[in-house]
Write a protein that holds these residues in place. Structure first.
Motif, short mmCIF file in Angstrom:
data_model
loop_
_atom_site.label_atom_id
_atom_site.label_comp_id
_atom_site.label_asym_id
_atom_site.label_seq_id
_atom_site.Cartn_x
_atom_site.Cartn_y
_atom_site.Cartn_z
N ALA A 49 0.91 -1.29 -0.07
CA ALA A 49 0.19 -0.02 -0.11
C ALA A 49 0.91 1.42 0.02
O ALA A 49 0.64 2.17 -0.80
CB ALA A 49 -0.83 -0.06 1.05
N VAL A 50 1.93 1.22 0.72
CA VAL A 50 2.60 2.33 0.94
C VAL A 50 3.46 2.50 -0.58
O VAL A 50 3.49 3.91 -1.07
CB VAL A 50 3.99 2.11 1.89
N ARG A 51 3.98 1.53 -1.09
CA ARG A 51 4.58 1.61 -2.46
C ARG A 51 3.55 2.23 -3.75
O ARG A 51 3.92 2.96 -4.46
CB ARG A 51 4.94 0.31 -3.03
N ALA A 52 2.25 1.56 -3.47
CA ALA A 52 1.33 1.96 -4.28
C ALA A 52 0.85 3.65 -4.18
O ALA A 52 0.74 4.47 -5.28
CB ALA A 52 0.01 1.29 -4.41
N ARG A 53 0.89 4.29 -2.91
CA ARG A 53 0.51 5.39 -2.76
C ARG A 53 1.84 6.38 -3.31
O ARG A 53 1.40 7.28 -3.90
CB ARG A 53 0.52 5.67 -1.25
N HIS A 54 2.79 6.00 -3.09
CA HIS A 54 4.07 6.90 -3.67
C HIS A 54 4.20 6.51 -5.04
O HIS A 54 4.18 7.93 -5.84
CB HIS A 54 5.46 6.15 -3.20
N ARG A 55 3.77 5.40 -5.75
CA ARG A 55 3.66 5.52 -7.42
C ARG A 55 2.40 6.36 -7.75
O ARG A 55 2.84 7.02 -8.73
CB ARG A 55 3.48 4.19 -7.73
N ALA A 56 1.53 6.19 -6.88
CA ALA A 56 0.29 6.95 -7.62
C ALA A 56 0.58 8.61 -7.47
O ALA A 56 0.05 9.39 -8.47
CB ALA A 56 -1.02 6.97 -6.76
N ARG A 57 1.28 9.00 -6.73
CA ARG A 57 1.76 10.40 -6.57
C ARG A 57 2.95 10.76 -7.07
O ARG A 57 3.57 12.04 -7.00
CB ARG A 57 1.83 10.67 -5.02
N ASP A 58 3.82 9.91 -7.95
CA ASP A 58 4.84 10.09 -8.40
C ASP A 58 6.19 10.51 -7.56
O ASP A 58 6.69 11.49 -7.86
CB ASP A 58 4.87 10.95 -9.67
N THR A 59 6.19 9.96 -6.33
CA THR A 59 7.03 10.24 -5.35
C THR A 59 8.11 9.25 -5.12
O THR A 59 7.86 8.06 -5.27
CB THR A 59 6.36 10.45 -4.03
N ARG A 60 9.41 9.71 -5.20
CA ARG A 60 10.49 8.75 -5.13
C ARG A 60 10.43 7.74 -3.73
O ARG A 60 10.26 8.19 -2.93
CB ARG A 60 11.91 9.26 -5.13
N TYR A 61 10.42 6.53 -4.29
CA TYR A 61 10.45 5.39 -3.14
C TYR A 61 11.61 4.45 -3.00
O TYR A 61 11.76 4.02 -4.52
CB TYR A 61 9.18 4.84 -3.32
#
Length: 128
Positions: free
Chosen positions: A90-102
């Motif tokens: 879920a954390v990965r998905a949130r970052h990907r959806a907002r185009d935030t580096r993870y």
């Protein structure tokens, strides 16, 4: 005003890109050592860094910590999270959806805290 879901019109005012670095694996002491060693290295380079190690007895609510980390990262802070891998999808998905580096780094027996820090530092900065 941008359309809902369209983040192209929103710009961060910071000068360096933020990121979330999720540190997993190994004992808690090794995760904390890696997190703080990375923070010291990045602070020495003038980067804004926050280690999120005080949430819910080291992150029993990873989803909530992930939201805080993503908001910090989106605003130019490197958020280092030394937590167990609960709710990481879920954390990965949130970052990907907002185009935030993870980034994720796993500290284990053959890759101790210092080696983990060097590997993540290279990924964040593009240099050794």
């Amino acid at each position: 005003m941008t359309a809902r879901g369209d983040r192209r019109g929103v710009r961060c005012r910071c000068t360096c890109p933020g990121a979330t670095v999720w540190v997993t694996g190994g004992p808690v002491a090794d995760r904390l050592a890696a997190a703080y060693a990375l923070a010291e290295r990045l602070l020495g380079e003038g980067r804004r860094v926050e280690v999120l190690d005080r949430f819910d007895a080291l992150c029993t609510d990873a989803h909530r910590v992930g939201i805080v980390a993503e908001v910090l990262a989106r605003n130019g802070v490197v958020a280092v999270v030394p937590c167990a891998p609960r709710a990481m999808a879920a954390v990965r998905a949130r970052h990907r959806a907002r185009d935030t580096r993870y980034l994720e780094v796993r500290v284990n027996g053959h890759l101790g805290p210092e080696e983990s820090v060097l590997a993540v530092h290279r990924q964040l900065t593009g240099r050794p």
